[in-house]
Design a protein around this motif. Sequence first.
Motif, PDB file in Angstrom:
ATOM      1  N   CYS A  81       0.839  -1.192   0.000  1.00 33.43           N
ATOM      2  CA  CYS A  81       0.000   0.000   0.000  1.00 33.43           C
ATOM      3  C   CYS A  81       0.879   1.248   0.000  1.00 33.43           C
TER       4      CYS A  81
ATOM      5  N   ASP B 226     -13.780   9.407   6.058  1.00 29.27           N
ATOM      6  CA  ASP B 226     -14.165   9.555   7.475  1.00 29.27           C
ATOM      7  C   ASP B 226     -14.429  11.024   7.809  1.00 29.27           C
TER       8      ASP B 226
ATOM      9  N   GLY C 280      -0.184   4.435   0.483  1.00 31.83           N
ATOM     10  CA  GLY C 280      -0.820   5.571   1.139  1.00 31.83           C
ATOM     11  C   GLY C 280      -2.133   5.971   0.502  1.00 31.83           C
TER      12      GLY C 280
ATOM     13  N   MET D  63      -4.972   4.162  -0.041  1.00 35.47           N
ATOM     14  CA  MET D  63      -6.161   3.745   0.714  1.00 35.47           C
ATOM     15  C   MET D  63      -6.259   4.514   2.026  1.00 35.47           C
ATOM     16  N   GLN D  64      -5.114   4.768   2.622  1.00 31.94           N
ATOM     17  CA  GLN D  64      -5.122   5.514   3.896  1.00 31.94           C
ATOM     18  C   GLN D  64      -5.688   6.924   3.681  1.00 31.94           C
ATOM     19  N   ALA D  65      -5.250   7.567   2.582  1.00 32.19           N
ATOM     20  CA  ALA D  65      -5.757   8.911   2.276  1.00 32.19           C
ATOM     21  C   ALA D  65      -7.261   8.867   2.016  1.00 32.19           C
TER      22      ALA D  65
ATOM     23  N   ARG E 237      -9.428   6.662   3.163  1.00 32.31           N
ATOM     24  CA  ARG E 237     -10.150   6.410   4.425  1.00 32.31           C
ATOM     25  C   ARG E 237     -10.252   7.685   5.260  1.00 32.31           C
ATOM     26  N   GLU E 238      -9.156   8.416   5.349  1.00 28.80           N
ATOM     27  CA  GLU E 238      -9.153   9.644   6.161  1.00 28.80           C
ATOM     28  C   GLU E 238     -10.142  10.661   5.601  1.00 28.80           C
TER      29      GLU E 238
END
Length: 381
Positions: free
Chosen positions: A26, A38, A28, A30-32, A34-35
């Motif tokens: 990954c 949210d 970053g 998917m993390q971006a 998700r953030e």
Amino acid sequence: MATTSVLLESLPRTSAETKQVKFGKCDGFMQALRERVDAYFVETGQAKRDHWRMYVKTVVILSWITASYIGLIFFAVAWWQALLLSMSLGLAMAAVGFNIQHDGGHGAYSRFPIVNNMMAFTLDILGGSSFIWKRTHNVVHHSYTNVTGVDGDIDLGFMGRLSPHQERYGFHRFQHFYLWFLYGFITFKWQFRDDYLGLIAGKVGNTRIFRPKGWNAVALVVGKLIFITLAFIIPFSLHAWYNVLLCFFAASFVQGVVLSVVFQLAHVVEHADFPMPEEESLRIENAWAVHQVETTVDFAQTSRLVNWYTGGLNFQIEHHLFPQICHIHYPALAKIVEDTSREFGVSYNAHPTAGSAIASHYRWLRQMGRADVVTDADAAI
Ligand SMILES: [Zn+2]
């Protein structure tokens, strides 16, 4: 999430021993996503599930299917009334699948598991199995989208070539004409064949199916009994058997065409990728989230009617990234996903209308059926 893996029975270019397919690291993306998603829910104060519009929609669709069924069984007297009500029933059954069963099966309908299971159970009443669906759709299709030999949703057997990595037969040159008709039989396949054979053989396609136990087994048997009662026992007691079978065929055929076409418009079109894992390591180069975006194409994002009827499945990119968020939110999430994709250099594609997506599916089928298309798979042989 660094990697995702699944146990496989086989891949087309590997031995039949159990293998594991993995995704790249990954970066970053998917993390971006998700953030930002949210943050959207915090800013708007909305809940991801249990949306009032979803409850209203459920009442409308269940009223539609009930009225179609009662009208067909108790009130239709002329052949054309029976035909129209059968088609209405078929469209309503597909709507139940897109909206109620699909959200319930993903746990996207409600924060209460029992509510999700009740909604998912609508598939059992329609002759399928929510237990098997959760395995073949939630786990395999959603993880390994468009991976040939793994994703059963792109496997039509010898009848069609949807992926460049599938074998081509001479008659595939006509598949852009005949497959539309064959799509109508997909519901018969899972109503009368796949579930039963899957449970006996312990697998559907390349997907291993574990035998249901406890409440899962009870739900499966009760669901089949309700389906047989509604589809055959009640109608046979009131009407000639050949009329019942004709109406059943008409309703299931309409349902099959609509379900299949909506699926194909998201994954089997010109801009959708069909990546294969590296032969030795069984690793797919892209990270899971990038893979989801690049194997999926949205369509008709501005059509409220298409969005309402297809249960947000015209926003399949958003659905594949966030399958546990109620589909009511997908239009709002699309802007976030598209912007983030561009920022990370991920290819985000959408057809402007349902018509343009259908035309793209037609062209892709024609291209896959042609002998002169040289693919990686052909070149490797
Ligand atoms: Zn899904």
